[in-house]
Design an enzyme around this catalytic site. Structure first.
Site, PDB file in Angstrom:
ATOM      1  N   ARG A   1     -20.113   6.992   0.300  1.00 33.60           N
ATOM      2  CA  ARG A   1     -19.114   7.583   1.194  1.00 33.60           C
ATOM      3  C   ARG A   1     -19.679   8.794   1.920  1.00 33.60           C
ATOM      4  NH1 ARG A   1     -13.419   8.247  -1.871  1.00 33.60           N
ATOM      5  NH2 ARG A   1     -12.957   6.068  -2.289  1.00 33.60           N
TER       6      ARG A   1
ATOM      7  N   ARG B   1     -15.176  11.665 -14.049  1.00 32.16           N
ATOM      8  CA  ARG B   1     -13.814  11.174 -13.833  1.00 32.16           C
ATOM      9  C   ARG B   1     -13.608   9.822 -14.514  1.00 32.16           C
ATOM     10  NH1 ARG B   1     -13.501  12.465  -8.196  1.00 32.16           N
ATOM     11  NH2 ARG B   1     -14.152  10.346  -7.769  1.00 32.16           N
TER      12      ARG B   1
END
Ligand SMILES: [Zn+2]
Length: 214
Positions: free
Chosen positions: A127, A171
């Site tokens: 990204r 995460r």
């Protein structure tokens, strides 16, 4: 049709939840949206939730369950809904089951969109975000015309901290610790289906339709 979606951050469950909602004409309910709507409308539950969020704290389970229960009692939920981002924990799952059985209802499907951690890390690290206008790209799936230059404004692109492998892995670690027990919980209830989330978006959706019916 009452559906919950399970899947790691970055696995694409939100995208699939939206597609399910559109195809079957049922609302897509995410806890983030519920929090925002209640805060915006100044409801009692919203005010309570805001006191936690303003302090940077997680909204406690019982309050989250109250907010979700309130939401799924609304008229647009009478034919079902797809819950995205809730439940996150076993106590939340138990509270949801309890709230549903009080209405003589139960969940129909728990759909797990399964993507191996390494694929998620790879996806996220591709990204790019524009420092200037905030536009987002992906080096493989949504590249810019000129490498590292924003198509919209000509700004410079960066890999955000949130998308860096070490952050993503951290995460995912939290996700697995917290949510894996839920997968066993719904397996036990006999409503879990695991879908291969590494396939193309439309193929993942086809697999989901095969479970839910045309
Ligand atoms: Zn830009």
């Amino acid at each position: 049709m009452k559906i919950i979606m399970l899947g790691a951050p970055g696995a694409g469950k939100g995208t699939q939840a939206k597609k399910i909602a559109a195809k079957y004409g049922i609302p897509h309910i995410s806890t983030g949206d519920i929090f925002r709507a209640n805060i915006k409308n100044g409801t009692e539950l919203g005010k309570k939730a805001k006191t936690y969020m303003d302090q940077g704290m997680l909204v406690p389970d019982d309050l989250t369950v109250d907010l979700v229960t309130d939401r799924i009692h609304k008229d647009d939920c009478k034919n079902g809904y797809v819950l995205d981002g809730f439940p996150r924990t076993i106590p939340q799952a138990e509270a949801l089951d309890k709230a549903l059985s009080a209405m003589n209802e139960k969940l129909d499907h728990a759909i797990e969109v399964n993507v191996p951690d390494e694929n998620i890390v790879k996806r996220m690290s591709g990204r790019r975000a524009c420092l200037n206008c905030g536009a987002t790209y992906h080096v493989v799936h949504a590249p810019t015309k000129v490498e590292n230059i924003c198509d919209m404004c000509g700004g410079e692109l960066i890999l955000r901290d949130d998308d860096k492998p070490e952050t993503v892995l951290k995460r995912l670690g939290i996700y697995h610790n917290q949510t894996k027990p839920l997968i066993d919980y719904y397996k036990e209830e006999g409503i879990l289906t695991t879908i291969d989330g590494t396939a193309a978006l439309e193929d993942v959706f086809k697999a989901i339709i095969a479970i839910l019916g045309e």
